[in-house]
Scaffold this motif. Structure first.
Motif, PDB file in Angstrom:
ATOM      1  N   SER A 158      -0.674  12.078 -20.282  1.00  0.00           N
ATOM      2  CA  SER A 158      -0.135  12.733 -21.615  1.00  0.00           C
ATOM      3  C   SER A 158      -0.843  11.754 -22.749  1.00  0.00           C
ATOM      4  N   ASN A 159      -0.905  10.528 -22.546  1.00  0.00           N
ATOM      5  CA  ASN A 159      -1.475   9.450 -23.230  1.00  0.00           C
ATOM      6  C   ASN A 159      -2.376   8.774 -22.754  1.00  0.00           C
ATOM      7  N   ILE A 160      -3.844   8.837 -23.567  1.00  0.00           N
ATOM      8  CA  ILE A 160      -4.854   8.019 -23.068  1.00  0.00           C
ATOM      9  C   ILE A 160      -4.601   6.533 -22.715  1.00  0.00           C
ATOM     10  N   ALA A 161      -3.491   6.004 -23.525  1.00  0.00           N
ATOM     11  CA  ALA A 161      -3.377   4.577 -23.212  1.00  0.00           C
ATOM     12  C   ALA A 161      -3.153   4.335 -21.844  1.00  0.00           C
ATOM     13  N   VAL A 162      -2.428   5.192 -21.045  1.00  0.00           N
ATOM     14  CA  VAL A 162      -2.015   5.224 -19.771  1.00  0.00           C
ATOM     15  C   VAL A 162      -3.391   5.115 -18.827  1.00  0.00           C
ATOM     16  N   THR A 163      -4.216   5.782 -19.203  1.00  0.00           N
ATOM     17  CA  THR A 163      -5.472   6.039 -18.424  1.00  0.00           C
ATOM     18  C   THR A 163      -6.251   4.782 -18.857  1.00  0.00           C
ATOM     19  N   ALA A 164      -6.274   4.134 -20.137  1.00  0.00           N
ATOM     20  CA  ALA A 164      -6.806   3.083 -20.594  1.00  0.00           C
ATOM     21  C   ALA A 164      -6.435   1.795 -19.714  1.00  0.00           C
ATOM     22  N   VAL A 208     -17.471   8.162 -15.603  1.00  0.00           N
ATOM     23  CA  VAL A 208     -16.802   9.323 -16.106  1.00  0.00           C
ATOM     24  C   VAL A 208     -16.194   8.914 -17.406  1.00  0.00           C
ATOM     25  N   PRO A 209     -16.378   9.549 -18.705  1.00  0.00           N
ATOM     26  CA  PRO A 209     -15.326   9.141 -19.673  1.00  0.00           C
ATOM     27  C   PRO A 209     -14.001   9.142 -19.610  1.00  0.00           C
ATOM     28  N   ILE A 210     -13.594   8.359 -20.274  1.00  0.00           N
ATOM     29  CA  ILE A 210     -12.174   7.984 -20.486  1.00  0.00           C
ATOM     30  C   ILE A 210     -11.305   9.118 -20.714  1.00  0.00           C
ATOM     31  N   ASN A 211     -11.840  10.046 -21.677  1.00  0.00           N
ATOM     32  CA  ASN A 211     -11.092  11.220 -22.141  1.00  0.00           C
ATOM     33  C   ASN A 211     -11.069  12.263 -21.149  1.00  0.00           C
ATOM     34  N   VAL A 212     -12.223  12.387 -20.210  1.00  0.00           N
ATOM     35  CA  VAL A 212     -12.254  13.256 -19.212  1.00  0.00           C
ATOM     36  C   VAL A 212     -11.388  12.981 -18.012  1.00  0.00           C
ATOM     37  N   LEU A 254       0.901  -1.200  -0.045  1.00  0.00           N
ATOM     38  CA  LEU A 254      -0.027   0.022  -0.064  1.00  0.00           C
ATOM     39  C   LEU A 254       0.913   1.190   0.027  1.00  0.00           C
ATOM     40  N   THR A 255       0.768   2.037  -1.073  1.00  0.00           N
ATOM     41  CA  THR A 255       1.520   3.135  -1.133  1.00  0.00           C
ATOM     42  C   THR A 255       0.887   4.582  -1.463  1.00  0.00           C
ATOM     43  N   PRO A 256       1.196   5.845  -1.488  1.00  0.00           N
ATOM     44  CA  PRO A 256       0.301   6.771  -1.767  1.00  0.00           C
ATOM     45  C   PRO A 256       0.145   6.730  -3.344  1.00  0.00           C
ATOM     46  N   TYR A 257       0.616   6.306  -3.947  1.00  0.00           N
ATOM     47  CA  TYR A 257       0.199   5.928  -5.470  1.00  0.00           C
ATOM     48  C   TYR A 257      -1.020   5.075  -5.589  1.00  0.00           C
ATOM     49  N   CYS A 258      -1.102   4.251  -4.685  1.00  0.00           N
ATOM     50  CA  CYS A 258      -2.584   3.453  -4.721  1.00  0.00           C
ATOM     51  C   CYS A 258      -3.682   4.420  -4.627  1.00  0.00           C
ATOM     52  N   LEU A 259      -3.685   5.415  -3.916  1.00  0.00           N
ATOM     53  CA  LEU A 259      -4.732   6.635  -3.583  1.00  0.00           C
ATOM     54  C   LEU A 259      -4.895   7.056  -5.095  1.00  0.00           C
ATOM     55  N   ARG A 260      -3.811   7.552  -5.592  1.00  0.00           N
ATOM     56  CA  ARG A 260      -4.141   8.014  -6.881  1.00  0.00           C
ATOM     57  C   ARG A 260      -4.590   7.132  -8.060  1.00  0.00           C
ATOM     58  N   HIS A 261      -4.234   6.012  -7.931  1.00  0.00           N
ATOM     59  CA  HIS A 261      -4.791   4.714  -8.918  1.00  0.00           C
ATOM     60  C   HIS A 261      -6.383   4.679  -8.631  1.00  0.00           C
ATOM     61  N   THR A 262      -6.768   4.739  -7.303  1.00  0.00           N
ATOM     62  CA  THR A 262      -7.884   4.492  -6.901  1.00  0.00           C
ATOM     63  C   THR A 262      -8.653   5.736  -7.361  1.00  0.00           C
ATOM     64  N   PHE A 263      -8.448   6.858  -7.285  1.00  0.00           N
ATOM     65  CA  PHE A 263      -9.041   8.256  -7.921  1.00  0.00           C
ATOM     66  C   PHE A 263      -9.508   7.786  -9.218  1.00  0.00           C
ATOM     67  N   CYS A 264      -8.712   7.287  -9.966  1.00  0.00           N
ATOM     68  CA  CYS A 264      -8.836   6.768 -11.523  1.00  0.00           C
ATOM     69  C   CYS A 264      -9.836   5.789 -11.648  1.00  0.00           C
ATOM     70  N   THR A 265     -10.030   4.620 -10.919  1.00  0.00           N
ATOM     71  CA  THR A 265     -10.908   3.705 -11.059  1.00  0.00           C
ATOM     72  C   THR A 265     -12.203   4.090 -10.351  1.00  0.00           C
ATOM     73  N   ASP A 266     -12.129   5.158  -9.305  1.00  0.00           N
ATOM     74  CA  ASP A 266     -13.334   5.762  -8.982  1.00  0.00           C
ATOM     75  C   ASP A 266     -13.937   6.356 -10.026  1.00  0.00           C
ATOM     76  N   LEU A 267     -13.404   7.178 -10.864  1.00  0.00           N
ATOM     77  CA  LEU A 267     -13.844   7.672 -11.959  1.00  0.00           C
ATOM     78  C   LEU A 267     -14.654   6.777 -13.048  1.00  0.00           C
ATOM     79  N   GLN A 268     -13.800   5.642 -13.153  1.00  0.00           N
ATOM     80  CA  GLN A 268     -14.479   4.500 -14.041  1.00  0.00           C
ATOM     81  C   GLN A 268     -15.787   4.042 -13.629  1.00  0.00           C
ATOM     82  N   ARG A 269     -15.783   3.583 -12.185  1.00  0.00           N
ATOM     83  CA  ARG A 269     -16.859   3.202 -11.790  1.00  0.00           C
ATOM     84  C   ARG A 269     -18.118   4.260 -11.643  1.00  0.00           C
ATOM     85  N   ALA A 270     -17.883   5.525 -11.621  1.00  0.00           N
ATOM     86  CA  ALA A 270     -18.855   6.505 -11.715  1.00  0.00           C
ATOM     87  C   ALA A 270     -19.553   6.773 -12.984  1.00  0.00           C
TER      88      ALA A 270
END
Length: 374
Positions: A330-336, A318-322, A300-316
């Motif tokens: 910088s690259n949508i592939a990272v988000t994907a 939120v479109p991937i481009n947003v 468990l690291t601080p980056y897990c929290l950042r990663h969770t923010f992204c997965t929470d957006l998915q669960r909610a």
């Protein structure tokens, strides 16, 4: 030689029949009482034919509870056993348990968090290791169990259990606002270190991100790519906490105890302190002020929290481009790569959306047919 006609008394104990013999009615009754008492103490009932479920209950009562284990830790043992081990092996004799049976249980949890799977293996190891040391079984079927592929490292979301303990610890620890800010904004730790109060626009409900602490050098620089410059709307769960802590516009939002800006080492120590407090909140075993049996996953690291923010957006939904813009990718592939992580609830939710859409199309088609018939 005088022959005795022995009196026999039978009774049931936890689904098994037992018999006591005596030369007289009174002696048979007395031996039956003694046998029952021995069974209650576990002196007669525990052997290699004892079921896993029976052994687990004895093990908890005789070895775990007297050790001073906390209620929260005890709940963890009960949850892992009742949820995953008991349904498969609970009714089987100890002597019949094979390593492959335990490994299959672990393999069923592949893809889940390292914390969950490692704790499940820990319960197995402690349970069967003690059975072998107590000479109830010849060998320990758990000693060489392997963890299946799990979500480990900074590239994972927190579990719901971790989320609850993080939020609880954040209420009492000085790093709480820093931790919740990463969780609710997806900021990189290096970006939080350079955040000034003037960068938080309460009128527009936005956090302006345009600089970060460079890894390795400690220098404050602009983002590596233009995507790092972004405005993040303030989460409703975070706004009140930021307002309550609001300081001078040119002061750093997050600092060391002495008020100086955070460095990479300072953030590491801050996180380490927070994890210790989280372990205590979860009921970890402490000896001489040292945590000897941590309950917080070591990945468990601080980056897990950042990663969770992204997965929470998915669960909610939120479109991937947003999400890409909010994360500063910088690259949508990272988000994907984060968005494509399997999440059962999200999958079911979206299939329901598909079903609803198909139903609406059928209704439209039916309506057109009805109009033509008229």
């Amino acid at each position: 030689m005088k022959k005795y006609n022995y009196v026999r008394k039978t009774f049931s104990w936890e689904g098994k029949r037992y018999t006591a013999y005596g030369k007289t009615e009174m002696e048979a009754l007395q031996k039956m009482v003694e046998l029952k008492e021995a069974l209650k103490r576990g002196e007669k009932a525990i052997n290699d034919k004892t079921t896993v479920d029976r052994w687990f209950r004895e093990w908890i009562e005789v070895y775990k509870k007297p050790s001073g284990i906390t209620e929260k830790s005890l709940d963890m043992y009960m949850q892992k056993y009742n949820g995953y081990i008991k349904p498969v092996l609970g009714s089987l004799p100890l002597k019949d348990i094979k390593e492959i049976q335990l490994q299959k249980i672990l393999n069923e949890e592949a893809g889940k968090s390292y914390s969950h799977v490692s704790k499940l293996r820990m319960v197995m190891r402690e349970l069967f290791s003690k059975a072998r040391k107590s000479r109830l079984i010849v060998y320990d079927p758990s000693e060489d169990l392997q963890l299946p592929a799990v979500m480990k490292g900074s590239n994972r979301s927190i579990t719901e259990e971790e989320r609850q303990h993080i939020q609880a610890t954040a209420q009492i620890h000085r790093a709480g606002l820093w931790v919740l800010t990463i969780l609710y904004t997806g900021l990189r730790p290096g970006e939080t270190a350079t955040l000034l109060w003037k960068d938080i626009d309460f009128d527009k409900d936005e956090i302006h991100v345009y600089k970060a602490l460079e890894s390795g050098t400690g220098a404050i620089k602009g983002p590596k790519t233009q995507a790092g410059n972004r405005d993040i709307p303030i989460h409703s769960a975070l706004r009140g906490k930021l307002l309550a802590a609001r300081g001078d516009p040119f002061a750093y939002v997050f600092t060391k105890v002495n008020g100086k800006p955070l460095t990479a080492d300072a953030m590491q120590q801050l996180w380490k302190s927070f994890v210790r407090a989280m372990n205590l909140e979860m009921g970890a075993t402490v000896y001489r002020n040292k945590i000897v049996q941590p309950l917080v996953a070591d990945d468990l690291t601080p980056y897990c929290l950042r990663h969770t923010f992204c997965t929470d957006l998915q669960r909610a939904g939120v479109p991937i481009n947003v999400a890409k813009e909010l994360m500063g990718h910088s690259n949508i592939a990272v988000t994907a790569n984060i968005y494509t992580h399997r999440d059962g609830k999200t999958l079911h939710h979206n299939i329901q959306k598909l079903s609803d859409w198909e139903a609406s199309q059928c209704d439209k088609t039916s309506g057109k047919k009805e109009k033509k018939m008229i």
